[in-house]
Design a protein around this motif. Structure first.
Motif, short mmCIF file in Angstrom:
data_model
loop_
_atom_site.label_atom_id
_atom_site.label_comp_id
_atom_site.label_asym_id
_atom_site.label_seq_id
_atom_site.Cartn_x
_atom_site.Cartn_y
_atom_site.Cartn_z
N TRP A 28 -9.83 1.50 46.66
CA TRP A 28 -8.60 1.73 45.89
C TRP A 28 -7.34 1.37 46.65
O TRP A 28 -6.39 0.84 46.07
CB TRP A 28 -8.52 3.19 45.43
CG TRP A 28 -9.45 3.48 44.31
CD1 TRP A 28 -10.68 4.05 44.40
CD2 TRP A 28 -9.23 3.22 42.92
NE1 TRP A 28 -11.25 4.15 43.16
CE2 TRP A 28 -10.39 3.65 42.24
CE3 TRP A 28 -8.19 2.66 42.20
CZ2 TRP A 28 -10.50 3.55 40.85
CZ3 TRP A 28 -8.31 2.55 40.82
CH2 TRP A 28 -9.46 2.99 40.16
N LEU A 36 -10.35 10.09 46.80
CA LEU A 36 -9.56 9.39 47.82
C LEU A 36 -9.79 9.94 49.22
O LEU A 36 -9.34 9.34 50.19
CB LEU A 36 -8.08 9.45 47.46
CG LEU A 36 -7.69 8.64 46.23
CD1 LEU A 36 -6.21 8.85 45.91
CD2 LEU A 36 -7.99 7.17 46.43
N GLN A 87 -11.45 4.88 49.68
CA GLN A 87 -10.11 4.52 50.16
C GLN A 87 -10.02 3.00 50.29
O GLN A 87 -9.03 2.39 49.88
CB GLN A 87 -9.83 5.16 51.52
CG GLN A 87 -9.71 6.65 51.49
CD GLN A 87 -9.75 7.26 52.88
OE1 GLN A 87 -9.83 6.56 53.88
NE2 GLN A 87 -9.71 8.58 52.93
#
Length: 95
Positions: A28, A19, A25
C-alpha cells in the motif's frame, strides 16, 4: 447512529492492523515502516477495536452490543480483505 460509529471504528481498527504488517506496508505505501511505527499501528488497531466494543456495549447494552460488534467486525474484515484483494485497481484510481 451508534451502528455507524461501531462500523467506522471497526473498519479503522482493521485498516490500522493491515498497515501494521510489513508485507502490506510494501503493497500500500510502497515502503516498509520502522518497527516502532508498526508496533504503534498494531496497538492502535487493537485499541480502536476495543473502543468499538466499548461503544457497542454502552450504546446498545452489553448483550446486544457484543453481537452487533461481532457483526460489524465481520463486515469490516470483509471490506478490508476486499480492498487488499483489489489493491492494484484501487491504487490505479488514486495515482
Amino acid at each position: 447512529m451508534i451502528h455507524i460509529a461501531i462500523a467506522a471504528l471497526a473498519l479503522s481498527g482493521f485498516v490500522l492492523l493491515l498497515l501494521a504488517m510489513p508485507r502490506h506496508q510494501q503493497d500500500w505505501l510502497r515502503r516498509k515502516l520502522p518497527a516502532r511505527t508498526s508496533t504503534a499501528l498494531r496497538g492502535g488497531g487493537f485499541g480502536v477495536l476495543a473502543l468499538a466494543f466499548a461503544a457497542a456495549g454502552l450504546g446498545l447494552g452489553w448483550a446486544y452490543g457484543a453481537v452487533a460488534w461481532c457483526g460489524w467486525l465481520s463486515v469490516a474484515a470483509v471490506l478490508v480483505l476486499t480492498a487488499q484483494t483489489n489493491r492494484e485497481r484501487i491504487l490505479r484510481l488514486f495515482s
